[in-house]
Design a protein around this motif. Sequence first.
Motif, PDB file in Angstrom:
ATOM      1  N   VAL A   1       0.843  -1.200   0.000  1.00  0.00           N
ATOM      2  CA  VAL A   1       0.000   0.000   0.000  1.00  0.00           C
ATOM      3  C   VAL A   1       0.877   1.248   0.000  1.00  0.00           C
ATOM      4  CG1 VAL A   1      -1.950  -1.077   1.185  1.00  0.00           C
ATOM      5  CG2 VAL A   1      -0.113  -0.049   2.529  1.00  0.00           C
ATOM      6  N   PRO A   2       0.435   2.300  -0.676  1.00  0.00           N
ATOM      7  CA  PRO A   2       1.175   3.567  -0.606  1.00  0.00           C
ATOM      8  C   PRO A   2       0.855   4.270   0.717  1.00  0.00           C
ATOM      9  CG  PRO A   2      -0.736   3.812  -2.013  1.00  0.00           C
ATOM     10  CD  PRO A   2      -0.710   2.378  -1.584  1.00  0.00           C
ATOM     11  N   VAL A   3       1.782   5.059   1.195  1.00  0.00           N
ATOM     12  CA  VAL A   3       1.555   5.822   2.428  1.00  0.00           C
ATOM     13  C   VAL A   3       1.844   7.307   2.159  1.00  0.00           C
ATOM     14  CG1 VAL A   3       2.086   6.078   4.873  1.00  0.00           C
ATOM     15  CG2 VAL A   3       2.232   3.814   3.797  1.00  0.00           C
ATOM     16  N   PRO A   4       0.833   8.061   1.766  1.00  0.00           N
ATOM     17  CA  PRO A   4       1.016   9.504   1.628  1.00  0.00           C
ATOM     18  C   PRO A   4       1.017  10.145   3.015  1.00  0.00           C
ATOM     19  CG  PRO A   4      -0.943   8.696   0.440  1.00  0.00           C
ATOM     20  CD  PRO A   4      -0.502   7.625   1.366  1.00  0.00           C
ATOM     21  N   PRO A   5       1.469  11.392   3.142  1.00  0.00           N
ATOM     22  CA  PRO A   5       1.317  12.093   4.424  1.00  0.00           C
ATOM     23  C   PRO A   5      -0.151  12.106   4.835  1.00  0.00           C
ATOM     24  CG  PRO A   5       2.725  13.317   2.928  1.00  0.00           C
ATOM     25  CD  PRO A   5       2.147  12.201   2.126  1.00  0.00           C
ATOM     26  N   LEU A   6      -0.410  12.051   6.152  1.00  0.00           N
ATOM     27  CA  LEU A   6      -1.786  11.922   6.637  1.00  0.00           C
ATOM     28  C   LEU A   6      -2.724  13.010   6.095  1.00  0.00           C
ATOM     29  CD1 LEU A   6      -3.784  10.377   8.361  1.00  0.00           C
ATOM     30  CD2 LEU A   6      -3.050  11.732  10.341  1.00  0.00           C
ATOM     31  N   PRO A   7      -2.295  14.310   6.061  1.00  0.00           N
ATOM     32  CA  PRO A   7      -3.217  15.316   5.501  1.00  0.00           C
ATOM     33  C   PRO A   7      -3.613  15.003   4.058  1.00  0.00           C
ATOM     34  CG  PRO A   7      -1.420  16.376   6.680  1.00  0.00           C
ATOM     35  CD  PRO A   7      -1.060  14.926   6.560  1.00  0.00           C
ATOM     36  N   GLU A   8      -2.687  14.451   3.294  1.00  0.00           N
ATOM     37  CA  GLU A   8      -2.998  14.103   1.904  1.00  0.00           C
ATOM     38  C   GLU A   8      -3.934  12.892   1.844  1.00  0.00           C
ATOM     39  OE1 GLU A   8       0.557  14.104  -0.403  1.00  0.00           O
ATOM     40  OE2 GLU A   8      -0.496  13.856  -2.310  1.00  0.00           O
ATOM     41  N   GLN A   9      -3.711  11.937   2.746  1.00  0.00           N
ATOM     42  CA  GLN A   9      -4.638  10.794   2.823  1.00  0.00           C
ATOM     43  C   GLN A   9      -6.069  11.294   3.056  1.00  0.00           C
ATOM     44  OE1 GLN A   9      -3.571   7.738   5.697  1.00  0.00           O
ATOM     45  NE2 GLN A   9      -1.385   8.035   5.322  1.00  0.00           N
ATOM     46  N   LYS A  10      -6.186  12.218   4.022  1.00  0.00           N
ATOM     47  CA  LYS A  10      -7.522  12.718   4.384  1.00  0.00           C
ATOM     48  C   LYS A  10      -8.161  13.477   3.219  1.00  0.00           C
ATOM     49  CE  LYS A  10      -6.676  13.173   9.381  1.00  0.00           C
ATOM     50  NZ  LYS A  10      -7.777  12.301   9.839  1.00  0.00           N
ATOM     51  N   LYS A  11      -7.345  14.278   2.516  1.00  0.00           N
ATOM     52  CA  LYS A  11      -7.889  15.082   1.411  1.00  0.00           C
ATOM     53  C   LYS A  11      -8.356  14.177   0.274  1.00  0.00           C
ATOM     54  CE  LYS A  11      -8.728  19.055  -0.554  1.00  0.00           C
ATOM     55  NZ  LYS A  11      -9.650  20.039   0.023  1.00  0.00           N
ATOM     56  N   ILE A  12      -7.561  13.181  -0.063  1.00  0.00           N
ATOM     57  CA  ILE A  12      -7.936  12.241  -1.135  1.00  0.00           C
ATOM     58  C   ILE A  12      -9.222  11.497  -0.751  1.00  0.00           C
ATOM     59  CG2 ILE A  12      -7.250  10.124  -2.334  1.00  0.00           C
ATOM     60  CD1 ILE A  12      -4.322  11.144  -2.095  1.00  0.00           C
ATOM     61  N   ALA A  13      -9.268  11.050   0.503  1.00  0.00           N
ATOM     62  CA  ALA A  13     -10.462  10.333   0.968  1.00  0.00           C
ATOM     63  C   ALA A  13     -11.691  11.235   0.902  1.00  0.00           C
ATOM     64  CB  ALA A  13     -10.249   9.836   2.390  1.00  0.00           C
ATOM     65  N   GLN A  14     -11.504  12.503   1.237  1.00  0.00           N
ATOM     66  CA  GLN A  14     -12.619  13.463   1.206  1.00  0.00           C
ATOM     67  C   GLN A  14     -13.146  13.633  -0.218  1.00  0.00           C
ATOM     68  OE1 GLN A  14     -11.403  17.320   2.603  1.00  0.00           O
ATOM     69  NE2 GLN A  14     -13.432  18.202   2.391  1.00  0.00           N
ATOM     70  N   ILE A  15     -12.239  13.759  -1.179  1.00  0.00           N
ATOM     71  CA  ILE A  15     -12.647  13.939  -2.586  1.00  0.00           C
ATOM     72  C   ILE A  15     -13.407  12.711  -3.081  1.00  0.00           C
ATOM     73  CG2 ILE A  15     -11.777  14.150  -4.943  1.00  0.00           C
ATOM     74  CD1 ILE A  15      -9.417  15.786  -3.734  1.00  0.00           C
ATOM     75  N   LEU A  16     -12.855  11.522  -2.803  1.00  0.00           N
ATOM     76  CA  LEU A  16     -13.502  10.298  -3.301  1.00  0.00           C
ATOM     77  C   LEU A  16     -14.816  10.023  -2.579  1.00  0.00           C
ATOM     78  CD1 LEU A  16     -10.359   8.027  -3.752  1.00  0.00           C
ATOM     79  CD2 LEU A  16     -11.647   9.252  -5.509  1.00  0.00           C
ATOM     80  N   SER A  17     -14.908  10.408  -1.312  1.00  0.00           N
ATOM     81  CA  SER A  17     -16.172  10.230  -0.589  1.00  0.00           C
ATOM     82  C   SER A  17     -17.263  11.107  -1.194  1.00  0.00           C
ATOM     83  CB  SER A  17     -15.990  10.573   0.895  1.00  0.00           C
ATOM     84  OG  SER A  17     -15.137   9.637   1.504  1.00  0.00           O
TER      85      SER A  17
END
Length: 410
Positions: A147-163
């Motif tokens: 699995v890729p591990v982006p910085p946590l703020p980026e994880q959250k932003k990507i998840a927000q967009i896809l949600s």
Amino acid sequence: MVPNGWKLSTIEEIANVSSGGTPSRKNDTYWNGNIPWVTTAEVQFKVIKDTSEKITEEGLANSSAKLFPVDTILMAMYGQGKTRGQVAKLGIEASTNQACAAIVLHPDYEVDYYYQFLVSQYENIREMANSGGQENLSGGIVKSIQVPVPPLPEQKKIAQILSAWDKTITTTEQLLANSQQQKKALMQQLLTGKKRLLDKNGVRFSGEWREVSLSDICQINPRKSPAPKDGKVSFIAMESVSEDAKLLSSSVREYDDVSKGFTSFADGDVLVAKITPCFENGKGAYIEQMRNGIGFGSTEFHVLRSGAKSDSKYLYYLTNISEFRVRGEANMQGSAGQKRVTTDYLKSLKVTVPEELSEQKKIASILSTADQEITALKQQLDTLKQEKKALMQQLLTGKRRVKVDDKEVA
């Protein structure tokens, strides 16, 4: 390769992975409690908020089943059909059976990012399964998934967009389901005369409906058309019509190649599958835009051609109400697996129709409009899903970076 600022890891390194168990079915005190118990059949790319089966505290204590917290990601390790590799997210505390891998992320890892990532890797994860036996996944395989591990703020932003995309898709799915349900109710009302429409003068239709034999208002399996000048016609196989009676595709054939040994029809005709289970499943189609107006197809089609007393689209909708299919199924003839609706049955079938052709046309027009709305929603839904799939490929792999706190990540 991972983008700047990202690193590569495995499920084992970012989460605790375990599985559940099944309390003994022989002990009634273990079942029908208040603890949700998930099976792989319920792990279907969604948030799980309830389960069909529940166990008791006693069942939980005396089996390998464990209670997993909200936001646990579940992955089906084995199961029927396409089950293996499917994921879901717990929206409730729940236990699972032993076929589910439960992935509980460590702190500082965004669950929605990894849920979306595992959804996007469904086909690849299925390929990781053991090659022998049932081709199952195992706990070891799940732990080894990279699995890729982006910085946590980026994880959250990507998840927000896809949600946000998921919410739009869910809303469209609900609109589609509502439209399909409304059309079903509309067919039941309009094709039985329970609801009468207004005529062109704004006056409600009041003419009588009469019971007739189907053969009184249409030709059943009419003669074939003569060859067109260029010899080209359309061809429709059984797999080219859907179970909601839509024409999915056709091909062009030479008239001489298909005019013998196949069923003939023409623009404006109605196809009805005659063989089980195609008939019961609703297979059929309204025929239009055939090459030279002529078509041939599977010998397992019956053809209805409207006459002076019937509207072709009205006939089409008449063959799609549940009563038509249920009565036909009850009157099939032949051996198991080869049962068919016969031509004689269709000819003698009693149907109730409005005497006025204009009322038939009006009913067909209303139902056609409902069909167009459903088709538009299906296309919209397909487009949304394709666009989200493309977006997942870019965002979850870092090919496209997002802005975090109004700063675009390079």
